[in-house]
Write a protein that holds these residues in place. Sequence first.
Motif, mmCIF file in Angstrom:
data_model
loop_
_atom_site.group_PDB
_atom_site.id
_atom_site.type_symbol
_atom_site.label_atom_id
_atom_site.label_comp_id
_atom_site.label_asym_id
_atom_site.label_seq_id
_atom_site.Cartn_x
_atom_site.Cartn_y
_atom_site.Cartn_z
ATOM 1 N N PRO A 152 40.540 -9.478 -41.933
ATOM 2 C CA PRO A 152 39.197 -9.960 -42.232
ATOM 3 C C PRO A 152 39.276 -11.328 -42.904
ATOM 4 C CG PRO A 152 39.879 -8.352 -43.856
ATOM 5 C CD PRO A 152 40.942 -8.367 -42.791
ATOM 6 N N GLU A 153 38.173 -12.029 -42.929
ATOM 7 C CA GLU A 153 38.202 -13.414 -43.411
ATOM 8 C C GLU A 153 38.838 -13.531 -44.798
ATOM 9 O OE1 GLU A 153 35.286 -16.889 -42.674
ATOM 10 O OE2 GLU A 153 34.544 -15.870 -44.467
ATOM 11 N N PHE A 154 39.932 -14.295 -44.837
ATOM 12 C CA PHE A 154 40.691 -14.594 -46.058
ATOM 13 C C PHE A 154 41.156 -13.333 -46.797
ATOM 14 C CE2 PHE A 154 37.946 -18.363 -45.420
ATOM 15 C CZ PHE A 154 38.957 -19.257 -45.087
ATOM 16 N N GLY A 155 41.162 -12.209 -46.111
ATOM 17 C CA GLY A 155 41.667 -10.980 -46.709
ATOM 18 C C GLY A 155 40.779 -10.396 -47.784
ATOM 19 N N PHE A 156 39.506 -10.772 -47.816
ATOM 20 C CA PHE A 156 38.637 -10.339 -48.899
ATOM 21 C C PHE A 156 38.118 -8.912 -48.737
ATOM 22 C CE2 PHE A 156 37.402 -15.000 -49.730
ATOM 23 C CZ PHE A 156 38.375 -15.121 -50.697
ATOM 24 N N SER A 157 38.161 -8.371 -47.530
ATOM 25 C CA SER A 157 37.522 -7.079 -47.275
ATOM 26 C C SER A 157 38.549 -5.969 -47.071
ATOM 27 C CB SER A 157 36.638 -7.182 -46.022
ATOM 28 O OG SER A 157 36.064 -5.924 -45.708
ATOM 29 N N PRO A 158 38.203 -4.733 -47.434
ATOM 30 C CA PRO A 158 39.082 -3.587 -47.180
ATOM 31 C C PRO A 158 38.903 -2.999 -45.787
ATOM 32 C CG PRO A 158 37.195 -2.850 -48.426
ATOM 33 C CD PRO A 158 37.034 -4.341 -48.262
ATOM 34 N N THR A 159 38.197 -3.695 -44.919
ATOM 35 C CA THR A 159 38.088 -3.313 -43.518
ATOM 36 C C THR A 159 38.199 -4.569 -42.677
ATOM 37 O OG1 THR A 159 36.744 -2.128 -41.877
ATOM 38 C CG2 THR A 159 35.571 -3.497 -43.461
ATOM 39 N N THR A 160 38.774 -4.437 -41.480
ATOM 40 C CA THR A 160 39.001 -5.621 -40.647
ATOM 41 C C THR A 160 37.872 -5.720 -39.641
ATOM 42 O OG1 THR A 160 41.365 -5.268 -41.013
ATOM 43 C CG2 THR A 160 40.754 -6.879 -39.350
ATOM 44 N N GLU A 161 36.741 -6.212 -40.142
ATOM 45 C CA GLU A 161 35.521 -6.368 -39.351
ATOM 46 C C GLU A 161 34.978 -7.783 -39.525
ATOM 47 O OE1 GLU A 161 32.742 -2.973 -39.490
ATOM 48 O OE2 GLU A 161 34.220 -1.985 -40.789
#
Length: 479
Positions: free
Chosen positions: A137-146
């Motif tokens: 996910p954008e810049f690794g900020f989210s706990p899901t890859t959406e």
Amino acid sequence: MTTFEEQSEGHSEAQVRVHVFRDDALGDHDAVGLAQAIRRGEVSAAEAARDASARVRAVEDRLNAVQVHLDIPVHGSGSGGALAGVPTFVKDNTDFQGLPTGHGSLAFAPRAARRHAPFTRQFLSTGVTVLGKTRLPEFGFSPTTEYEAGEPVRNPWHTGHSAGGSSGGSAALVAAGAVPIAHANDGGGSIRIPAACCGLVGLKPTRGRMVANAQGRQLPIDLVTDGVVSRSVRDSAAFLAAAEQHWRNPKLPPVGLVEGPSDRRLRIGLLVDSPNGVRSDDDTREAVTETARRLERLGHTVEPVELSIDPHFTDDFLTYWGMLSFLIGVTGRTLGTDFDRRRMDSLSRGLRESYARDWRTTPGVLRRLKRTRLAYAAAFRGLDLILSPVLAHTTPPLGHLSPTVPYATLIERLVNYVAFTPVNNVVGTPSISVPATRTNPDGLPIGVMFSGRPGAERKLLELAFELEADQAFRRLQDV
């Protein structure tokens, strides 16, 4: 050959299990097993790379896990590495010479990296063969890859659900059998979360265990540590030992090669609900308490523990996360001359805009976050490790944590999901996610987490080996 797909009873066509385990050079080997087969001459590294690439092509239209798939694989340094010839992928927030580093963002057009990142060199030193880069996910900020635009990374256990994040692409490929092991990194849970979602082993090493990247060294608190996701404990142990051969931090005790359980019985603290007040859901609580019962049956002592972190911890962590997004917005032209922060997704923009309103609180935020190590150390008095959930509830369906969700709602959902992992990133301590059980009726994996003091990787791996030997981790191809 096509993917194996099995309809989940009572679910739509999109919600199926997907894997590509089959009778080829990879078979159902883990990374250590495949490296041994290559050393014995049973298969060649070229055959392993060829068949892994074929598996990736077969599964990619269902999982959307790959950012770049190389036509010509890049082999690691020499044939002597512990994982020599094992096909793998690098996460697309880490520079790999000649390939663009996109960080999962549409805010810029990435250019080809001029050189390998320090960790990439360490990764290649293990002998792996790199087939490309995985999505995040954008810049690794989210706990899901959406994403706001484009297909999400799907969980191979149940394609209607999240594969986790931010190392979701790597976890999906490993769980589905496309490759045995893949690069991941962790700034708030991004190794452990996708490992838990996809039924894998995910070890977040101690801060400083791996070579550091230049950006992390410049920050007041370096949250990010590199590692891998794998299907077996011995793969994570072999990677760590091999990486240590390339570079070892003299300030930390060496880990060496961990090859099995220890005879030593441990005192383990039990933490079922989050220290920031989030209650775990019933399936998660049962996974953790059942693991505690197993540990006691194996002769360990398990007792409740309190982790009394500052009540501001969650807000402080979000403020620090917002500072990172703010800094990316300010310095984004170093990533690409066409960088436009207005094209960052709504989660990144929301974090950045929230920090812009609250930036004056930064000194207090940093002081409180750095003091978290005191509460963490106090919790470990008389204990060897702490057992907890990885996440406060089971893996959500795709869309629940999407960046298309309004920011205020999304942050509330994130806080109520990622309630355990960030403490280790702030304090810099190691922790490991291992598979525990599965949900009913969807059959989604649930992971549990063990955390230790700085430098406790050997103890974590030994206990993970013991749990794996006591009850083999359920594999997707066996369901």
